[in-house]
Design an enzyme around this catalytic site. Structure first.
Site, PDB file in Angstrom:
ATOM      1  N   ASP A   6       0.755  -1.015  -0.175  1.00  0.00           N
ATOM      2  CA  ASP A   6       0.047   0.167  -0.326  1.00  0.00           C
ATOM      3  C   ASP A   6       0.974   1.510  -0.034  1.00  0.00           C
ATOM      4  OD1 ASP A   6      -1.692   1.689   0.450  1.00  0.00           O
ATOM      5  OD2 ASP A   6      -2.747   1.020   2.010  1.00  0.00           O
TER       6      ASP A   6
ATOM      7  N   THR B 178       5.616  -0.938   5.279  1.00  0.00           N
ATOM      8  CA  THR B 178       5.852  -2.501   5.722  1.00  0.00           C
ATOM      9  C   THR B 178       6.638  -2.703   5.599  1.00  0.00           C
ATOM     10  OG1 THR B 178       3.376  -2.190   6.270  1.00  0.00           O
ATOM     11  CG2 THR B 178       5.200  -4.634   6.361  1.00  0.00           C
TER      12      THR B 178
ATOM     13  N   PHE C 138     -10.075  -0.507  -0.567  1.00  0.00           N
ATOM     14  CA  PHE C 138      -9.755  -1.833   0.671  1.00  0.00           C
ATOM     15  C   PHE C 138     -10.024  -2.652  -0.405  1.00  0.00           C
ATOM     16  CE2 PHE C 138      -9.770  -4.042   4.215  1.00  0.00           C
ATOM     17  CZ  PHE C 138      -8.401  -3.884   4.995  1.00  0.00           C
TER      18      PHE C 138
HETATM   19  P1  IMP Z   1       1.803  -0.449   3.898  1.00  0.00           P
HETATM   20  O1  IMP Z   1       2.691  -0.329   4.893  1.00  0.00           O
HETATM   21  O2  IMP Z   1       0.418   0.914   3.735  1.00  0.00           O
HETATM   22  O3  IMP Z   1       2.483  -0.927   2.537  1.00  0.00           O
HETATM   23  O4  IMP Z   1       0.661  -1.143   3.821  1.00  0.00           O
HETATM   24  C1  IMP Z   1       0.528  -2.668   3.812  1.00  0.00           C
HETATM   25  C2  IMP Z   1      -0.433  -3.749   4.923  1.00  0.00           C
HETATM   26  O5  IMP Z   1      -0.996  -3.422   5.056  1.00  0.00           O
HETATM   27  C3  IMP Z   1      -0.225  -4.995   3.937  1.00  0.00           C
HETATM   28  O6  IMP Z   1       0.599  -6.018   4.803  1.00  0.00           O
HETATM   29  C4  IMP Z   1      -1.527  -5.713   4.404  1.00  0.00           C
HETATM   30  O7  IMP Z   1      -1.413  -6.326   5.981  1.00  0.00           O
HETATM   31  C5  IMP Z   1      -2.444  -4.247   4.558  1.00  0.00           C
HETATM   32  N1  IMP Z   1      -3.377  -3.199   4.376  1.00  0.00           N
HETATM   33  C6  IMP Z   1      -2.800  -2.826   3.516  1.00  0.00           C
HETATM   34  N2  IMP Z   1      -4.142  -2.424   2.090  1.00  0.00           N
HETATM   35  C7  IMP Z   1      -5.251  -3.074   2.254  1.00  0.00           C
HETATM   36  C8  IMP Z   1      -5.750  -3.374   1.564  1.00  0.00           C
HETATM   37  O8  IMP Z   1      -6.595  -3.155   0.972  1.00  0.00           O
HETATM   38  N3  IMP Z   1      -6.653  -5.140   2.319  1.00  0.00           N
HETATM   39  C9  IMP Z   1      -6.175  -5.723   3.477  1.00  0.00           C
HETATM   40  N4  IMP Z   1      -5.072  -4.924   3.623  1.00  0.00           N
HETATM   41  C10 IMP Z   1      -4.241  -4.138   3.197  1.00  0.00           C
END
Ligand code: IMP
Length: 227
Positions: free
Chosen positions: A147, A151, A196
């Site tokens: 996203d 992470t 989402f």
């Molecule tokens: P980031 O750190 O913003 O890239 O978020 C990554 C983490 O957020 C992923 O490993 C998922 O666990 C969670 N995540 C982000 N977007 C979604 C979504 O649309 N559906 C479900 N989980 C999500």
């Protein structure tokens, strides 16, 4: 992880299948899905069969690049378990049916950063003590969705501290978000709009992992499973 690049063909291939912002998804009644979610979804965004077909091609790209190496596949739980299992399965088939083969070990790491449909600053890494096995190895991190990329950035820093020989990342979904960290997986299944999504092991507060298609959750679904 690749840094973002301009508008050239290689970069476009790197984005995977690009789903446009105005893609409404398919009507739910065109597919089967568990009856317990009938009020909780808006549309089927990416059908299970399309995920499988794209995964097969990603497996071939990985095999072309890394074939004849030994790798450690690092599956990012919980959301990555289904994609990782299907990707490993397809690499196994290719290893049996081509001149190249890829010796794979599979390890797991569990991350948690989301509450409801919002990212929190509080990233927890669970089960990290076993990662010393990555030292000197070729590592393929397998993640369901990127996203903001924060992470993945944190995880990469963590994995690098174990001094692997090489790191590659496979991500099934990458979201087009304004606040992207700029880190993109080396292998991308689909680039999707900033919505989402659930299903194919992606959850909303632990629900919807038992759904084969990647779907868009409805407002009533969000309310029902909110914590
Ligand atoms: P980031 O750190 O913003 O890239 O978020 C990554 C983490 O957020 C992923 O490993 C998922 O666990 C969670 N995540 C982000 N977007 C979604 C979504 O649309 N559906 C479900 N989980 C999500």
């Amino acid at each position: 992880m690749a840094e973002p690049s301009g508008n050239n063909k290689a970069a476009d291939r790197g984005r995977g299948i690009v789903i446009p912002d105005d893609w409404p998804g398919y009507r739910l009644d065109l597919f089967t899905y568990p009856a317990h979610y009938s009020e909780d979804l808006d549309s089927v965004y990416i059908p299970h069969g399309v995920i499988m077909d794209r995964t097969e091609r990603l497996a071939r790209n990985i095999m072309d690049d890394l074939g004849d190496h030994d790798i450690v596949v690092l599956c990012v739980l919980k959301g990555g378990y289904q994609f990782c299992a299907d990707l490993v399965e397809r690499i196994k088939v290719l290893s049996c049916n081509s001149s190249k083969s890829l010796l794979m070990r599979v390890d797991f790491i569990r991350l948690k950063s989301y509450l409801n449909d919002q990212s929190t600053q509080d990233l927890q890494i669970i089960g990290a003590e076993s990662l010393s096995v990555l030292s000197g190895k070729n590592v393929l991190i397998v993640e369901a969705i990127v996203d903001t990329g924060l992470t993945m950035k944190t995880l990469l820093t963590h994995v690098r501290s174990f001094r692997p020989n090489m790191i590659r990342v496979a991500g099934l979904l990458v979201k087009r978000v304004p606040n992207s960290s700029g880190c993109l997986p080396d292998y991308v299944g689909f680039e999707i709009p900033n919505r989402f999504v659930v299903g194919y092991a992606l959850d909303y507060n632990e629900y919807f992992r038992d759904l084969n298609h990647i779907c868009v959750i409805s407002e009533s679904g969000k309310q029902k499973y909110k914590v």
